[in-house]
Structure formats: structure tokens, C-alpha cells
Write a protein that holds these residues in place. Structure first.
Motif, PDB file in Angstrom:
ATOM      1  N   LEU A  86       0.820  -1.213   0.000  1.00  0.00           N
ATOM      2  CA  LEU A  86       0.000   0.000   0.000  1.00  0.00           C
ATOM      3  C   LEU A  86       0.854   1.264   0.000  1.00  0.00           C
ATOM      4  CD1 LEU A  86      -2.865  -0.866   2.502  1.00  0.00           C
ATOM      5  CD2 LEU A  86      -2.942  -0.891   0.037  1.00  0.00           C
TER       6      LEU A  86
ATOM      7  N   VAL B  67      -0.421  -4.494   5.379  1.00  0.00           N
ATOM      8  CA  VAL B  67      -1.232  -3.271   5.308  1.00  0.00           C
ATOM      9  C   VAL B  67      -0.567  -2.167   6.110  1.00  0.00           C
ATOM     10  CG1 VAL B  67      -3.439  -2.252   5.915  1.00  0.00           C
ATOM     11  CG2 VAL B  67      -3.369  -4.515   4.905  1.00  0.00           C
TER      12      VAL B  67
ATOM     13  N   LEU C  96       1.246   1.401   4.740  1.00  0.00           N
ATOM     14  CA  LEU C  96       0.868   2.723   5.229  1.00  0.00           C
ATOM     15  C   LEU C  96       2.077   3.455   5.767  1.00  0.00           C
ATOM     16  CD1 LEU C  96      -2.413   1.905   7.100  1.00  0.00           C
ATOM     17  CD2 LEU C  96      -2.137   3.304   5.081  1.00  0.00           C
TER      18      LEU C  96
ATOM     19  N   LEU D   1       3.502   7.140   4.664  1.00  0.00           N
ATOM     20  CA  LEU D   1       3.716   8.259   5.587  1.00  0.00           C
ATOM     21  C   LEU D   1       5.183   8.685   5.580  1.00  0.00           C
ATOM     22  CD1 LEU D   1       1.544   7.048   8.599  1.00  0.00           C
ATOM     23  CD2 LEU D   1       1.013   8.870   6.997  1.00  0.00           C
TER      24      LEU D   1
ATOM     25  N   TRP E  27      -2.682   5.955  -4.800  1.00  0.00           N
ATOM     26  CA  TRP E  27      -3.840   5.186  -4.319  1.00  0.00           C
ATOM     27  C   TRP E  27      -4.755   4.828  -5.478  1.00  0.00           C
ATOM     28  CZ3 TRP E  27      -3.539   3.212   0.328  1.00  0.00           C
ATOM     29  CH2 TRP E  27      -2.717   3.841   1.285  1.00  0.00           C
TER      30      TRP E  27
ATOM     31  N   LEU F 235      -3.431   1.827  -7.065  1.00  0.00           N
ATOM     32  CA  LEU F 235      -3.810   0.618  -6.328  1.00  0.00           C
ATOM     33  C   LEU F 235      -5.217   0.168  -6.712  1.00  0.00           C
ATOM     34  CD1 LEU F 235      -2.344   1.430  -2.850  1.00  0.00           C
ATOM     35  CD2 LEU F 235      -2.084  -0.757  -4.005  1.00  0.00           C
ATOM     36  N   ALA F 236      -6.109   1.149  -6.797  1.00  0.00           N
ATOM     37  CA  ALA F 236      -7.481   0.829  -7.192  1.00  0.00           C
ATOM     38  C   ALA F 236      -7.512   0.277  -8.610  1.00  0.00           C
ATOM     39  CB  ALA F 236      -8.358   2.073  -7.090  1.00  0.00           C
TER      40      ALA F 236
ATOM     41  N   THR G  22     -13.147   6.727  -9.268  1.00  0.00           N
ATOM     42  CA  THR G  22     -12.435   5.570  -8.746  1.00  0.00           C
ATOM     43  C   THR G  22     -13.334   4.737  -7.845  1.00  0.00           C
ATOM     44  OG1 THR G  22     -10.421   6.880  -8.767  1.00  0.00           O
ATOM     45  CG2 THR G  22     -10.360   4.846  -7.522  1.00  0.00           C
TER      46      THR G  22
ATOM     47  N   LEU H  81     -14.664   0.950  -8.513  1.00  0.00           N
ATOM     48  CA  LEU H  81     -14.408  -0.092  -7.518  1.00  0.00           C
ATOM     49  C   LEU H  81     -15.699  -0.817  -7.156  1.00  0.00           C
ATOM     50  CD1 LEU H  81     -11.862   1.478  -5.049  1.00  0.00           C
ATOM     51  CD2 LEU H  81     -11.568  -0.592  -6.378  1.00  0.00           C
TER      52      LEU H  81
ATOM     53  N   TRP I  38      -9.880  -1.897   7.867  1.00  0.00           N
ATOM     54  CA  TRP I  38      -8.888  -0.822   7.773  1.00  0.00           C
ATOM     55  C   TRP I  38      -9.510   0.482   7.331  1.00  0.00           C
ATOM     56  CZ3 TRP I  38      -4.305  -2.172   9.768  1.00  0.00           C
ATOM     57  CH2 TRP I  38      -4.016  -3.534   9.853  1.00  0.00           C
TER      58      TRP I  38
ATOM     59  N   ILE J 273      -8.705   3.960   6.651  1.00  0.00           N
ATOM     60  CA  ILE J 273      -7.528   4.797   6.454  1.00  0.00           C
ATOM     61  C   ILE J 273      -7.964   6.247   6.244  1.00  0.00           C
ATOM     62  CG2 ILE J 273      -5.399   5.003   5.065  1.00  0.00           C
ATOM     63  CD1 ILE J 273      -5.700   2.425   6.584  1.00  0.00           C
TER      64      ILE J 273
ATOM     65  N   ILE K 154     -10.239   0.177   2.340  1.00  0.00           N
ATOM     66  CA  ILE K 154      -9.015   0.978   2.415  1.00  0.00           C
ATOM     67  C   ILE K 154      -9.044   2.047   1.324  1.00  0.00           C
ATOM     68  CG2 ILE K 154      -6.504   0.941   2.193  1.00  0.00           C
ATOM     69  CD1 ILE K 154      -6.513  -1.916   3.149  1.00  0.00           C
ATOM     70  N   LEU K 155      -9.286   1.583   0.084  1.00  0.00           N
ATOM     71  CA  LEU K 155      -9.235   2.497  -1.056  1.00  0.00           C
ATOM     72  C   LEU K 155     -10.378   3.508  -1.016  1.00  0.00           C
ATOM     73  CD1 LEU K 155      -8.210  -0.092  -3.751  1.00  0.00           C
ATOM     74  CD2 LEU K 155      -6.795   1.703  -2.774  1.00  0.00           C
TER      75      LEU K 155
ATOM     76  N   LEU L 288      -9.922   6.122   1.696  1.00  0.00           N
ATOM     77  CA  LEU L 288      -8.838   7.040   1.345  1.00  0.00           C
ATOM     78  C   LEU L 288      -9.240   8.017   0.234  1.00  0.00           C
ATOM     79  CD1 LEU L 288      -5.659   6.908   2.260  1.00  0.00           C
ATOM     80  CD2 LEU L 288      -5.685   7.424  -0.141  1.00  0.00           C
TER      81      LEU L 288
ATOM     82  N   PHE M 136      -4.013  10.841   9.770  1.00  0.00           N
ATOM     83  CA  PHE M 136      -2.962   9.906   9.354  1.00  0.00           C
ATOM     84  C   PHE M 136      -2.015   9.606  10.512  1.00  0.00           C
ATOM     85  CE2 PHE M 136      -4.163  11.803   5.210  1.00  0.00           C
ATOM     86  CZ  PHE M 136      -4.651  10.643   4.652  1.00  0.00           C
TER      87      PHE M 136
ATOM     88  N   ILE N  66      -3.000   6.906  12.872  1.00  0.00           N
ATOM     89  CA  ILE N  66      -2.712   5.509  12.513  1.00  0.00           C
ATOM     90  C   ILE N  66      -1.442   5.062  13.245  1.00  0.00           C
ATOM     91  CG2 ILE N  66      -2.094   3.957  10.624  1.00  0.00           C
ATOM     92  CD1 ILE N  66      -3.697   5.807   8.766  1.00  0.00           C
TER      93      ILE N  66
END
Lengths: 306, 360
Positions: free
Chosen positions: A40, A93, A97, A101, A227, A230-231, A280, A284, B88, B90, B149-150, B153, B286, B289
């Protein structure tokens, strides 16, 4: 509002440019996920690649070196992820993250001296007759090399996964790591290589944003593209050519909303800017029903008991 | 050759020790980073960790610790519930923004009415805002199996655009001479989330954070739902046989974390921040987390971790003004902490030993 100001040829050409960062990061992540690892940290690797590429290009004056540096930077950061998840067996996961960050902070730190500088421009392909063709020339033959590299990578990944022994082993590791281990394949080593490939691709994608698409450096400039990539892999059902299709779809949405902003459509700018993210989510939702294509070992740590 | 043996059960001792070791390792490597940036590492570490608590101006910084720590703890407690069950969320940053917008919206709509019920209504509005925003990924996951998650976010970016739109448009102060940003809620007495004890930094958000800690502790240790959350995270198959309904769990965990993040946003906008502005959110969603993991997803641990993280924020600001340490260095520092924590967790779940013999 003046929609006639939007030039369809330019629109398609800039669509391809807008899609390339997502495409590069997406195809890299596809390989990673095919090996059974969920990273991720794409956003973090992209932004690190963006600043590495930008800094090296500004310092050396060579965009080619910049892109190499971006790939190396992305791969180095992904190595951290590989150590965490493959050696220290940390949760994928959480590690991803952490990578995002960390990458956002690191890039901001590295990029302090580079705000507001214009990088040397990346040369465009210029084939005498072909590039001057009306319409087609501008769309097909008027881009920089990295854009074609992205498309070539899709083809290469597709062919490797489908026809070669290496691709078969990669898929075996992703589908059932215990069986692959029993057959004598080095699961950890193969996954680490896949993670490094993903990191390099994400780095390239990031540099494409800071060197070609924008081109400038600002903190957090990838703004969620990692991100979206990723999607995109989910959207593509882990199939390379669909990554290309998806990237162009997202690129199209981005470019169209930017053009609508410029044309002064009566929708507030902020709502137009939301559209890539909303699309997105929508995509999804539509495609999530079919999960059967996901690699069976995706996101699970491998620990050889003996 | 180093060999890892999986422990039959996670080591309790290491589970407690890893955060401490991780913090020490981060200090060490952070010091190296600061040295690489040309700062005196000892002085930088002392400025970040010591000065806010015991330095010359500690009387000013100590209240800040509560102000910065409260939203972190409040959000992290919510996140930890989901993280324990493998759900999750996020997008706490987005839920934080929407909570602030909804809560502030209630207050601004009632302006200039002075009544005791204005602030409670805003609190409800804030919690509801965060809850609604978190329900989007929750419902999509339950109904369509979409990755939470996606979606959560992506909604952060949507919320940021919404925030920009609100502070430039609908919520802009009509008496603000055209400047972006809403009315200052600090000057609207019924809506102001003032300090409960002057000069202590203690506002309603701090109280809410403490209540959330106690509530989460009771939920996880004394309540069936908490047991189901832990069971799902530790043994999903067993949870299925025990009759845990995943859909209910997803809705609860995401909803609760969203509502808490929304509350954090409301307490911030009506108190320390005061106005709805474009740069209102500073990444608490963030950082929380990191707080949740550093606190081992345990309510009491999160309370301590929130304090520590707030310390690095404040210490980072001091180091920024006194030593010229870049703000991004603190971000790297916080990221590093999470790395070390995750890496050291190996020791909790595995026994590391050197194996000399070839017999495996």
C-alpha cells in the motif's frame, strides 16, 4: 462556457500524458500483487521517485538520469517495505501505510531547496514525417520516450506472465506460497524482486508527474495518484492490458475535468476536482463483485516452518 | 544462520517492550538524521522530548500537549477497534474534515443565537458528519464487497475539496471582507469549545478522548461485541463458527471510528482552530494511525502513545523555530517510529535464535 475551445486532438494527447503516471505505478503494483504481496506504499514510493527524479534532473540537466534516479529511489524505498514484510514478517497493510507516511515526509525533506524551480524539459520524440501527420502524428508520435516505455512495460509484463517460466513461477508464488516453497522456489527472494520492480515503476511514475506532467516540485504533489493506481489493479482484475485501459480511463477523467475547469463550466472547480476520486470509487463498486481473479496468497506473510 | 521460530502465543513482555525499544531506536536514528541535516543531534532530541515538558517555557507547552493529543487519541481509539478486527479505515482525515464541517455548519447556521443547546447540537452534528462519511465505505463493503481501504482514502481527497469549497463559498464569513474562511467560532460564545480550566488546555475534546479510552477499554474487555472484534482479528474462522456477523462488525467499527474522528474535527474547529479554512486539516487522521499501532491497539497504550506523538508535534515546532529543523524532518521521524515498531514486532511473535547445526 465555451466547449468549442477544447481541441479533441490535444485532449487525447494530454490524456495519454495524464494516464502515464497511473499506468507506470499500476503495472508495477500488478507484478507485486501477482507475487502475493499487497504494497500500500505506492503513494510514498511515487512521491519519493518524483523528488529523486526532479532533484537529479535539475542538478545534472539530464531528464534521462533523472528518471533512472527516480526508479532507483522508488526501489530503495520499496526495499524497506521488503525488509519489513519479507524478513521481519510485519503486517503488509500497516507496513504499506508506514511506507506512504515515511515517503511523504522524506520527499518533503529532500525537496526543500527545489520548490518553484522549473526543470529542464524532457525531449519529445520527433520522427520527421510521422510526427507531422495531422491528428495521428500528434497523438501517436509526439510524446516523450517514458510514455512509450509505460506501454511497452504493459506488453512486457503481459508476455512475461503469460508465456515465460519466470512469469509462471511468479504466479505460483502468488497463488500458493507453500506449494511454491515445496517445489523449491525461493518465495522470499522472488517476492523481494517483485517488490523492487514495483518500487522502481512507482518511482518512474512519480518522476513523470514532477518532470513531464506538471512539471514542478510541490510537497505532496502526487495527490492520491498512488492510491488510484492501487485501485486500478483491482479494476484491472490483475490483467496487464486492463491496467492500460483503466489508466487511460482515469487519465481521461482527469483531463476532461481540467478542460471543463478551463472552459468555465458552471460547476464549481472543487466539485470537478473531486471527480477522479469519485470515479475511482464508482469503478471499484462496479468491479468488486468479482474477486475470483485476486492472487490467492495476496497479503499473507510467508514463513517457512522448515 | 538465524532462525525464526513462531511462538505459540505472542510474548506479552515483548509486546509491552517493543514500543519503548522502537522509540529509543527512532531517537537514535532520528539523531543521525538531524546530524546529517547539520544540527546537533543531542540538542535536537532534547528540544523535541524534554523542553516541552520541563524546559523554560514548559508552562506554555504543557497545555498544548492536551490540545494536540486529544484529537490523536480520539481518532486512534476509533481506528484501533477496526484494526483489531482487520477492518482498515484509512480515511479518518476525511471523516475529521466532514465532522468539522457538519459541526461548524450547525453552529454557523444558528449564529447569532445564544443558547445552551447550541454547542451540544454541534457535537451531535460533528459525530454525525464523521459517521456518515465512514458509512460510505462501510455500506459499500457490506453491500458490494468494495475495498474499504481504497474507498475511505479516496474520500479524504473528496473531503478536502469539499472543505475548500465550503471555506471559499457557503461557509465564508459574510463580514470577512472577502477573505476565505468562516466566522471565528471562538468569538461566538455559545459555540466556543473553550478551555474548561483556564490555561490548562483542557477542552471538551480532551474530556471526550478520556471517555473514549474508558469506553473502548470496557467494550473490548467486558462486552460481547468487543470479544467478537478481537476474535475476528485473531481467528477469523473461529469467529465464523462463533456466529459473528461480519457485516454488523464492519458497520460498527467503521461507524464508531468515523463518529470519533468527526468529534475530533468538531472539537478542533470550535476550539483551537476556530475557523473553517482551506488548511484546517493538518494530518491528525494519518498520524493517528501511527498512534494506534504505537499504542498496540490497546486503549491505555493509545492514551500514552497519543501523548508521545503530541510531544513530537510540539517539540518539532520548537525545534523548527529554535534550531531551524525543517517541519518535514518531524514527519520523517514519525514515519521512522512506525517502521521500527513494525519491524520489532517480529520479536513479539517469533523467537529469534542462532542455529549452527545444519539439521533443520
Amino acid at each position: 462556457m465555451d466547449l468549442s475551445a477544447i481541441n479533441p486532438v490535444l485532449l487525447v494527447a494530454s490524456l495519454m500524458v495524464a494516464a502515464t503516471p497511473i499506468l507506470l505505478a499500476g503495472i508495477g503494483e500488478l507484478v507485486v500483487e501477482k507475487s502475493g504481496v499487497l504494497n500500500l506504499g505506492v503513494e510514498g514510493m511515487m512521491i519519493t521517485g518524483a523528488i529523486c527524479g526532479f532533484a537529479v534532473t535539475v542538478e545534472t540537466g539530464s531528464p534521462a538520469l533523472g528518471f533512472v534516479a527516480a526508479a532507483v529511489g522508488g526501489a530503495l524505498l520499496s526495499l524497506l517495505f521488503a525488509v519489513l514484510t519479507q524478513v521481519a514478517l510485519a503486517n503488509q497493510v500497516a507496513s504499506g501505510l508506514a511506507l506512504t507516511l515515511f515517503g511523504l515526509g522524506l520527499s518533503a525533506l529532500m525537496g526543500q531547496g527545489y520548490v518553484g524551480i522549473k526543470p529542464p524539459s524532457t525531449p519529445k520524440l520527433d520522427i520527421p514525417v510521422l510526427s507531422d501527420l495531422p491528428v495521428v502524428g500528434r497523438i501517436l508520435f509526439g510524446h516523450d520516450l517514458v510514455l512509450y516505455l509505460g506501454i511497452a512495460l504493459v506488453a512486457a509484463v503481459w508476455a512475461t506472465l503469460k508465456y515465460t517460466r519466470a512469469g509462471l513461477i511468479l504466479r505460483a508464488v502468488g497463488e500458493n506460497h507453500d506449494a511454491a516453497h515445496a517445489l523449491g522456489y525461493k518465495v522470499i527472494r522472488i517476492r523481494t524482486l517483485a517488490i523492487l520492480f514495483g518500487g522502481a515503476c512507482a518511482g518512474l511514475g512519480g518522476a513523470y508527474i514532477s518532470l513531464v506532467r506538471v512539471p514542478q516540485w510541490t510537497e505532496g504533489m502526487t495527490a492520491g495518484v498512488g492510491w488510484i493506481a492501487l485501485a486500478l489493479v483491482v479494476f484491472a482484475s490483475w490483467k496487464p492490458w486492463r491496467v492500460l485501459l483503466g489508466a487511460y480511463l482515469f487519465g481521461g477523467v482527469t483531463v476532461v475535468q481540467l478542460n471543463l475547469q478551463a472552459a468555465g463550466v458552471a460547476i464549481p472547480v472543487e466539485y470537478l476536482a473531486m471527480s477522479p476520486y469519485l470515479v475511482t470509487i464508482l469503478v471499484l463498486v462496479i468491479l468488486s463483485a468479482d474477486k475470483s481473479r485476486a492472487p490467492a496468497s495476496l497479503g499473507r506473510s510467508f514463513h517457512a516452518a522448515h | 544462520m538465524i532462525v525464526l521460530d513462531k511462538r505459540p502465543q505472542p510474548s506479552r513482555a515483548w509486546s509491552m517492550a517493543t514500543p519503548v525499544v522502537a522509540v529509543l531506536a527512532t531517537m537514535l536514528f532520528g539523531g543521525l538524521l538531524f546530524a546529517a541535516l547539520g544540527k546537533n543531534p543531542v540538542e535536537a532530541i532534547r528540544t523535541i522530548f524534554w523542553d516541552p515538558l520541563f524546559g523554560e517555557f514548559a508552562f506554555y507547552y504543557r497545555p498544548q500537549l492536551l490540545v494536540k493529543g486529544a484529537p490523536l487519541v480520539l481518532i486512534a481509539i476509533g481506528l484501533s477497534l477496526g484494526f483489531r478486527a482487520g477492518i482498515w479505515n484509512i480515511g479518518a482525515e476525511g471523516q475529521y474534515i466532514i465532522g468539522a464541517l457538519m459541526g461548524a455548519g450547525v453552529g454557523l447556521a444558528l449564529y447569532p443565537l445564544e443558547a445552551w443547546y447550541v454547542f451540544p447540537l454541534m457535537v451531535i452534528g460533528g459525530a454525525l458528519g464523521g459517521w456518515v462519511w465512514a458509512m460510505i465505505p462501510a455500506v459499500l463493503k457490506v453491500r458490494f464487497g468494495t475495498n474499504e481501504i481504497l474507498v475511505s482514502l479516496m474520500l479524504v481527497y473528496v473531503a478536502e475539496q469539499l472543505l475548500a469549497s465550503m471555506s471559499l463559498g457557503l461557509m465564508k464569513n459574510p463580514e470577512g471582507f472577502g477573505f476565505p474562511g468562516s466566522r471565528n467560532l471562538q468569538q461566538y460564545e455559545s459555540a466556543y469549545n473553550a478551555e474548561l480550566i483556564a490555561g490548562s488546555g483542557m477542552h471538551w475534546g480532551v474530556v471526550a478522548a478520556l471517555i473514549a479510552v474508558i469506553f473502548a477499554y470496557v467494550l473490548l474487555n467486558r462486552h460481547m461485541l468487543g470479544f467478537h472484534i478481537r476474535l475476528t482479528g485473531e481467528a477469523p474462522r473461529a469467529a465464523k463458527f462463533a456466529g459473528v456477523r461480519p457485516a454488523r462488525l464492519i458497520l460498527f467499527c467503521l461507524g464508531a471510528s468515523g463518529a470519533l474522528a468527526g468529534l475530533a474535527g468538531l472539537f478542533e474547529v470550535s476550539g483551537p482552530a476556530g475557523v473553517v479554512s482551506i488548511d484546517f486539516n493538518v494530518g491528525y487522521g494519518f498520524t493517528a494511525i501511527i498512534v494506534a499501532f504505537l499504542g498496540r491497539l490497546h486503549p491505555v497504550g493509545i492514551l500514552l502513545a497519543g501523548g508521545l506523538m503530541a510531544l513530537t508535534y510540539i517539540g518539532g515546532e520548537i525545534a523548527q523555530s529554535n534550531l531551524g529543523l525543517p517541519a518535514a524532518a518531524i514527519q520523517v521521524f514519525q514515519g521512522m517510529l512506525l517502521f521500527f515498531l513494525l519491524a520489532l514486532d517480529l520479536l513479539t511473535n517469533y523467537r529469534v535464535r542462532a542455529a549452527w547445526s545444519e539439521v533443520a
